[in-house]
Design a protein around this motif. Structure first.
Motif, mmCIF file in Angstrom:
data_model
loop_
_atom_site.group_PDB
_atom_site.id
_atom_site.type_symbol
_atom_site.label_atom_id
_atom_site.label_comp_id
_atom_site.label_asym_id
_atom_site.label_seq_id
_atom_site.Cartn_x
_atom_site.Cartn_y
_atom_site.Cartn_z
ATOM 1 N N ARG A 170 0.840 -1.191 0.000
ATOM 2 C CA ARG A 170 0.000 0.000 0.000
ATOM 3 C C ARG A 170 0.880 1.247 0.000
ATOM 4 N NH1 ARG A 170 -5.276 0.035 0.494
ATOM 5 N NH2 ARG A 170 -6.402 1.948 1.089
ATOM 6 N N LEU A 171 0.576 2.174 -0.910
ATOM 7 C CA LEU A 171 1.397 3.353 -1.130
ATOM 8 C C LEU A 171 0.585 4.610 -0.842
ATOM 9 C CD1 LEU A 171 2.820 2.255 -4.608
ATOM 10 C CD2 LEU A 171 3.692 1.625 -2.361
ATOM 11 N N TYR A 172 1.306 5.677 -0.475
ATOM 12 C CA TYR A 172 0.665 6.957 -0.176
ATOM 13 C C TYR A 172 1.484 8.078 -0.805
ATOM 14 C CZ TYR A 172 -1.588 4.093 3.402
ATOM 15 O OH TYR A 172 -2.273 3.094 4.048
ATOM 16 N N GLY A 173 0.755 9.107 -1.275
ATOM 17 C CA GLY A 173 1.435 10.255 -1.867
ATOM 18 C C GLY A 173 2.180 9.900 -3.134
ATOM 19 N N ILE A 174 1.463 9.395 -4.127
ATOM 20 C CA ILE A 174 2.081 8.889 -5.356
ATOM 21 C C ILE A 174 2.119 10.001 -6.393
ATOM 22 C CG2 ILE A 174 1.951 7.120 -7.134
ATOM 23 C CD1 ILE A 174 0.155 5.546 -5.115
ATOM 24 N N MET A 175 3.247 10.125 -7.067
ATOM 25 C CA MET A 175 3.435 11.094 -8.150
ATOM 26 C C MET A 175 4.146 10.401 -9.299
ATOM 27 S SD MET A 175 5.373 14.789 -8.037
ATOM 28 C CE MET A 175 4.311 15.342 -6.712
ATOM 29 N N ILE A 176 3.533 10.435 -10.489
ATOM 30 C CA ILE A 176 4.063 9.725 -11.656
ATOM 31 C C ILE A 176 4.276 10.728 -12.783
ATOM 32 C CG2 ILE A 176 3.693 7.880 -13.334
ATOM 33 C CD1 ILE A 176 1.832 6.558 -11.317
ATOM 34 N N TYR A 177 5.518 10.849 -13.252
ATOM 35 C CA TYR A 177 5.846 11.667 -14.418
ATOM 36 C C TYR A 177 6.023 10.727 -15.615
ATOM 37 C CZ TYR A 177 6.852 15.558 -11.246
ATOM 38 O OH TYR A 177 6.755 16.540 -10.311
ATOM 39 N N GLN A 178 5.268 11.000 -16.662
ATOM 40 C CA GLN A 178 5.367 10.194 -17.885
ATOM 41 C C GLN A 178 6.012 11.030 -18.982
ATOM 42 O OE1 GLN A 178 1.687 8.511 -19.190
ATOM 43 N NE2 GLN A 178 2.556 7.573 -21.027
ATOM 44 N N LYS A 179 7.071 10.513 -19.582
ATOM 45 C CA LYS A 179 7.811 11.259 -20.593
ATOM 46 C C LYS A 179 7.236 10.995 -21.979
ATOM 47 C CE LYS A 179 12.119 11.244 -17.955
ATOM 48 N NZ LYS A 179 13.542 10.893 -17.939
ATOM 49 N N SER A 180 7.301 12.014 -22.810
ATOM 50 C CA SER A 180 6.830 11.892 -24.183
ATOM 51 C C SER A 180 7.948 11.377 -25.076
ATOM 52 C CB SER A 180 6.339 13.255 -24.681
ATOM 53 O OG SER A 180 7.400 14.192 -24.631
#
Length: 473
Positions: A170-180
């Motif tokens: 279980r994860l908290y405070g998730i931030m995902i950057y996806q590159k083009s």
């Protein structure tokens, strides 16, 4: 004599086998301590770690075998002397030299086996070990999403997790950057919490995100306003995102890429490489001479016929020229000098690299023989030392054997580095430890055969006491 030979062989084989395993275990622990950060936490299968440890143990034989021979011989003859068995052997009319004959035969056979091992098996073990270690060290960590770290474990994504539950699911405070495609961060996903798990066969890592928002930046549909960007925002209660795990599996590098290293070659391959590179160096020297010859100009001056070649400025050639001609001549000479320096610089660097390779591979040729010679030299030290100190077990023999082995190892290392640096000759540098230790072994053998007491501390105490009394008087 047969019973004495059998007694000596039994007394030697047991401590030799035990000390060999102990030394191999210590060296293996040193390997694990050194590379523990590169192996732990990367999800390797147990048999991969075991395979790496077995290959490392095989590569450690070159260091463990001489030390085991030295330690086991000191223990053997020290135990025989401590139990007065050597006294009984001498009382039977058998000298220490004659009692050492069966041991000399065994150690000689062991040295021959060490040579064949270093020539046939060690290059294969080095190839397997270094190729597997290289792949293991570059493997990404199995902890795909560490806390408070921007992780690049997945190609095209940068993921940050603020915190995790103790189970790691279980994860908290998730931030995902996806590159083009142009390597820009055009899509950002932020979620309050989520759950991660792997699919069957470990092909994908799935993140189930909850209560989040996704920001996506893209060009507008109208082509006339391409200088403006369009920002889209999507809120979600729950979504799912997959990440491929193909890049996290252990990929093996082709072993042929490592075969050109000196440690991966046998004696025949090393000699062929040294001969071919030496022939290449000799050919390049001739070619260098041919390239430089057109730039070499000599002037014969008739004013002084006894001197064949005279510098032009001393002969008055430049002084007889006009000022403009002097400038042109000096400029032309300077240009030719720069051309020669440019030609020689590149070829000198290549020559230095080739000679360095020759010394490195030639030193590896000598190492095939020095391993066998080291076993014999250290046996000549260990056997008489054990007979002199008359102590068995793992106490004093371990201390003495470690001291002599460190001397051997330090001299060998200094000699090998000096050879590769080109400071000394290859033969002397690689055999320096054997050349130094062999006379010491012969001297100790002579002292042991004559019942010397060079390690009797009482003798030295009496000597210094007498010396002090003489000075006081």
């Amino acid at each position: 004599m047969k019973k004495i030979h059998l007694l000596l062989l039994k007394s030697f084989i047991r401590p030799f086998v035990s000390t060999l395993f102990i030394v191999m275990f210590v060296l293996l622990m040193l390997f694990l301590f050194k590379y523990i950060d590169d192996l732990i936490g990367k999800g390797f299968a147990w048999y991969t770690i075991l395979e790496l440890m077995l290959y490392n143990s095989a590569t450690n034989v070159a260091m463990a075998l001489p030390l085991s021979v030295l330690l086991s011989t000191i223990m053997t003859y020290g135990s025989l002397g401590e139990n007065y068995e050597l006294v009984a052997i001498k009382a039977a009319g058998i000298s220490l030299r004659r009692a050492m004959y069966p041991m000399i035969v065994v150690v000689t056979l062991l040295s021959m086996a060490a040579f064949f091992f270093s020539d046939y098996m060690l290059p294969v073990a080095n190839l397997k070990y270094f190729s597997l270690l290289y792949d293991a060290r570059k493997q990404k960590s199995a902890d795909l999403l560490p806390q408070m770290v921007f992780s690049n474990s997945f190609t095209g994504y940068t993921i940050r997790v603020k915190s995790k539950d103790p189970d790691g699911q279980r994860l908290y405070g998730i931030m995902i950057y996806q590159k083009s495609a142009d390597n820009n961060n055009t899509t950002v996903t932020i979620a309050r919490e989520g759950t991660m798990f792997r699919t069957m066969g470990d092909k994908f890592l799935v993140l189930k995100l909850k209560d989040g928002v996704r920001y996506e930046e893209s060009a507008p549909d109208n082509a006339t306003y391409n200088f403006r960007q369009r920002l889209s925002r999507f809120r979600f209660k729950e979504t799912e995102q997959k990440f491929s795990l193909d890049g996290l599996k252990l990929t093996r590098t082709n072993e042929s890429e490592f075969k050109t290293a000196s440690q991966m070659m046998n004696l025949k391959q090393l000699r062929f490489y040294v001969d071919s590179v030496q022939h290449q160096v000799d050919g390049s020297i001739v070619q260098n001479y041919r390239l430089i010859t057109p730039y070499m100009k000599f002037f014969s001056m008739p004013a002084k016929p006894t001197v064949k070649y005279i510098p032009a400025d001393k002969a008055g050639v430049l002084k007889s020229m006009k000022l403009t001609d002097q400038v042109v001549a000096l400029s032309s000479a300077s240009s030719e000098i720069r051309s020669i320096k440019d030609i020689l610089k590149n070829r000198t660097d290549r020559y230095n690299d080739d000679t360095l390779n020759i010394r490195r591979y030639a030193s590896e040729v000598q190492k095939k023989f020095t391993l066998s010679a080291a076993c014999l030299a250290l046996f000549l030290i260990g056997a008489p030392l054990g007979a002199i100190i008359r102590k068995g077990g793992l106490g004093l023999p371990v201390v003495i054997s470690v001291i002599f082995f460190l001397i051997y190892y330090i001299i060998s290392t200094i000699g090998e580095k000096s050879v590769r640096a080109g400071s000394i000759s290859i033969i002397f540098g690689m055999w320096a430890a054997i050349i130094i230790l062999t006379p010491i072994g012969l001297f100790l053998s002579y002292k042991a055969a004559t019942d010397s007491v060079i390690f009797d501390m009482e003798l030295y105490k009496r000597f210094f006491n007498k010396l002090i009394k003489r000075k006081s008087n």
